[in-house]
Design a protein around this motif. Structure first.
Motif, PDB file in Angstrom:
ATOM      1  N   ALA A  83       0.836  -1.212   0.000  1.00 40.13           N
ATOM      2  CA  ALA A  83       0.000   0.000   0.000  1.00 40.13           C
ATOM      3  C   ALA A  83       0.868   1.258   0.000  1.00 40.13           C
ATOM      4  O   ALA A  83       0.613   2.211  -0.753  1.00 40.13           O
ATOM      5  N   SER A  84       1.907   1.260   0.835  1.00 40.36           N
ATOM      6  CA  SER A  84       2.789   2.430   0.891  1.00 40.36           C
ATOM      7  C   SER A  84       3.601   2.577  -0.396  1.00 40.36           C
ATOM      8  O   SER A  84       3.871   3.689  -0.842  1.00 40.36           O
ATOM      9  N   ALA A 127       1.373   4.184  -3.037  1.00 41.92           N
ATOM     10  CA  ALA A 127       1.188   5.609  -2.742  1.00 41.92           C
ATOM     11  C   ALA A 127       2.456   6.393  -3.029  1.00 41.92           C
ATOM     12  O   ALA A 127       2.403   7.508  -3.572  1.00 41.92           O
ATOM     13  N   LYS A 143       2.818   7.837   6.824  1.00 38.72           N
ATOM     14  CA  LYS A 143       1.465   8.370   6.672  1.00 38.72           C
ATOM     15  C   LYS A 143       1.451   9.502   5.652  1.00 38.72           C
ATOM     16  O   LYS A 143       0.516   9.622   4.847  1.00 38.72           O
ATOM     17  N   ARG A 170       1.559   8.118   2.179  1.00 37.05           N
ATOM     18  CA  ARG A 170       0.287   7.533   1.733  1.00 37.05           C
ATOM     19  C   ARG A 170      -0.734   8.589   1.314  1.00 37.05           C
ATOM     20  O   ARG A 170      -1.787   8.243   0.769  1.00 37.05           O
ATOM     21  N   SER A 187       0.177  10.607  -1.000  1.00 36.66           N
ATOM     22  CA  SER A 187       0.608  10.747  -2.404  1.00 36.66           C
ATOM     23  C   SER A 187       0.753  12.205  -2.827  1.00 36.66           C
ATOM     24  O   SER A 187       0.708  12.523  -4.030  1.00 36.66           O
TER      25      SER A 187
END
Length: 614
Positions: free
Chosen positions: A146-147, A150, A289, A292, A294
């Motif tokens: 996920a990271s 992003a 964070k 993520r 972006s």
């Protein structure tokens, strides 16, 4: 069951375990039943590819060269239809082509069988290491998918922003940071002439007095060219449905036995974080964070224009995209200065070993880099503090670069790894020259003059005189402080030479290393019991000779391969003076040329092999 042997046994094992057993009910062999002739070849310093191995071993049955074309016909779909159905080559079901494919597979097996008979099999201990390596590769390295996704989106937005900034900085002459030719031409119009805009070219240029817009354009190019972020795409491409990257490491990837990276992601060469990042000691969870979101502007707002450069910050945290599975901990193991410690132990450099023991007993004592810098600069560790510039510039670079016989070139290469450019090396001149004895200075000047006129300039052609002299004095200062290291290089060379002269006889060096020539290999037995193989050892005659220099004068006597010296003497370019001890040469596989090449196995390289193989 019995043993199952194949070339690149991973291929057979995964098909057996993942297709034949669950789909067709075949019994599942244990990992320990598999043996691999590719692993054996790597451990012997031979080519991994079966075709190259066949050429090197001069097998009677060599790999069928039609294999690649037949695999593309019968094993790889040309494309996939809209519904996912594979579209095969028109000859995929052709009986004649299938018969050829069958014959090709038979030939492969026979070639592998002959190669297995010709090679010395792995010991039980090495087989255990190979099986452990395969288990690690099956498990794979888990990544934060996920990271990564992003961060890739963030990087792409940052590139768009940098392209716009480049357009503004250059008045529209360059519209993208990737336009190297346009940027070089525009810089020339601003009075800035560069050989190129690679990393080192830009770093050197930024040390100069530049027009504001030219400096801004170079800084933009520097930020946009942070190619290490391409690893994120590689992480994502090679991650499987589990979020893990399997098959990451190659067993015996280098001759001495170290693993190298595979699978398109080089985990052995992750980027080194910037000093500004290390010193900031950021909260990584908060930083991720921000990734993520972006949004590159978020990073600049949180961390400022310098630390918060999006491309650099993603690169700084590349290791953070590797993560533990839920309920597990990620434990990082790194032996501090391990190669230097092994080299000191093998060489019996007692003062250094004692210093290491004292540091282990009392971590508040000055570290080895401070001790090394103080010794070279004829001062004390009270002066060379932990924050002193000479700790890294002199102490760390010398300790990491010089234990394996390296000189100025090795030192300069190591310094570059730590961001020391030519200007920084030039700045070493004053403190290093000022602390050196007159005799050491005179010898450094003579070495400079000799190398200026020699065939191998040894960095005299790229460094200023002052920078070169400073580096040369660091080398001589380190060697004076580490006499046992230098003596060890000579002892290893002598032992290897004796082993080649006396096949079948064990020759012990340094009281801990054993050399033996047997079965066409020069074997090195390490204190751990592990063995390293060097193929087809030979002795090559050498002579002392004077070579004619570029200015027509004769250089000082140096050791030259006899054949080369004789060729040069016939052309009036050399004067052979006397014979000297021959050198040991061995065969090794060159991954660049994809050929077996013969190279000299000198004492410093032998010490490096000892440390890498340990």
């Amino acid at each position: 069951g019995g043993e199952i042997e194949a070339h690149n046994a991973l291929f057979e094992r995964l098909i057996w375990w993942n297709i034949m057993t669950p789909r067709y009910g075949w019994p599942k062999p244990r990992m320990e039943q598999f043996r691999c002739t590719m692993a054996t070849a790597r451990a012997l310093g031979l080519p991994a590819q079966l075709s190259k191995l066949g050429e090197t071993l001069d097998l009677k049955i060599k790999k069928d060269k039609r294999g690649d074309a037949l695999i593309k016909i019968h094993s790889i779909p040309q494309k996939f239809a809209a519904d996912g159905t594979p579209v095969w080559h028109p000859l995929a079901d052709d009986p004649a082509s299938l018969a050829d494919f069958h014959d090709y597979c038979d030939t492969d097996v026979l070639s592998e069988e002959e190669a297995a008979e010709r090679m010395i099999p792995l010991s039980d201990a090495e087989m255990a290491v190979y099986h452990m390596s395969e288990t690690i590769n099956d498990r794979g390295v888990r990544v934060d998918v996920a990271s990564i996704k992003a961060a890739i989106a963030l990087v792409e937005k940052a590139k768009v922003n940098l392209d716009e900034r480049m357009r503004v900085a250059t008045g529209g002459a360059v519209t993208a940071a990737s336009q190297v030719a346009r940027l070089t031409k525009w810089l020339a119009s601003r009075g800035v002439t560069l050989d190129g805009v690679a990393k080192d070219d830009i770093l050197e240029a930024l040390d100069l007095d530049l027009p504001h817009d030219a400096r801004e354009a170079l800084l933009i190019r520097q930020e946009a060219a942070k190619t290490s972020t391409a690893k994120l795409n590689a992480f994502l491409k090679h991650a499987d449905a589990r979020g893990r990257i399997p098959g990451m490491f190659i067993y015996h990837g280098t001759g001495p036995g170290r693993w190298t990276s595979a699978g398109g992601v080089n985990l052995s060469n992750l980027p080194r974080p910037r000093a500004i990042y290390d010193n900031a000691e950021l909260d990584v969870a908060t930083l991720f964070k921000a990734f993520r979101t972006s949004e590159p502007q978020m990073l600049r707002e949180m961390y400022g224009d310098d630390l918060g450069k999006p491309m650099h910050l993603v690169s700084d945290t590349m290791r953070g995209f590797l993560c533990a599975a839920p309920g597990h901990e990620f434990i990082i193991v790194d032996y501090s200065g391990i190669q230097g410690a092994i080299a000191a132990w093998l060489s019996k450099e007692e003062w250094k070993l004692q210093a290491m023991r004292e540091i282990i007993a009392d971590p508040t004592r000055p570290d080895l880099y401070r001790v090394a810098a103080a010794g070279i600069l004829n001062t004390t560790t009270d002066v060379i503090t932990k924050k002193h510039a000479m700790r890294q510039a002199v102490g760390k670079t010398s300790e990491l670069a010089l234990a394996f016989g390296g000189g100025v070139s090795a030192l300069v290469g190591m310094a570059a790894n730590y961001g020391m450019r030519r200007a920084a090396l030039h700045a070493l001149y004053e403190p290093v020259w000022g602390s050196a004895a007159d005799e050491a200075r005179e010898k450094a000047i003579k070495r400079w003059e000799k190398n200026m006129k020699s065939r191998d300039r040894r960095k005299t052609d790229v460094l200023s005189r002052e920078a070169w002299l400073a580096c040369s004095l660091i080398v001589s200062g380190w060697r004076a402080r580490n006499p046992a290291h230098e003596a060890a290089w000579g002892e290893l060379e002598h032992a290897m030479r004796e082993a080649v002269c006396n096949p079948g006889q064990k020759i012990v060096a340094l009281g801990r290393i054993t050399y033996l020539v047997a079965n066409g290999f020069l074997w090195l037995r390490l204190p751990s019991g592990r063995c390293v193989a060097h193929a087809q050892p030979r002795l090559k005659d050498q002579v002392w000779a004077k070579l004619k220099l570029a200015d027509g004068s004769w250089g000082e006597s140096e050791v030259v391969d006899r054949e080369e010296a004789e060729r040069l003497e016939l052309r009036g370019l050399a004067k052979i003076e006397r014979k000297t001890s021959p050198k040991v040469s061995v065969l090794g596989f060159d991954s660049t040329t994809q050929k077996m090449i013969r190279y000299g196995l000198y004492g410093g390289l032998a010490m490096q092999n000892n440390c890498l193989g340990a």
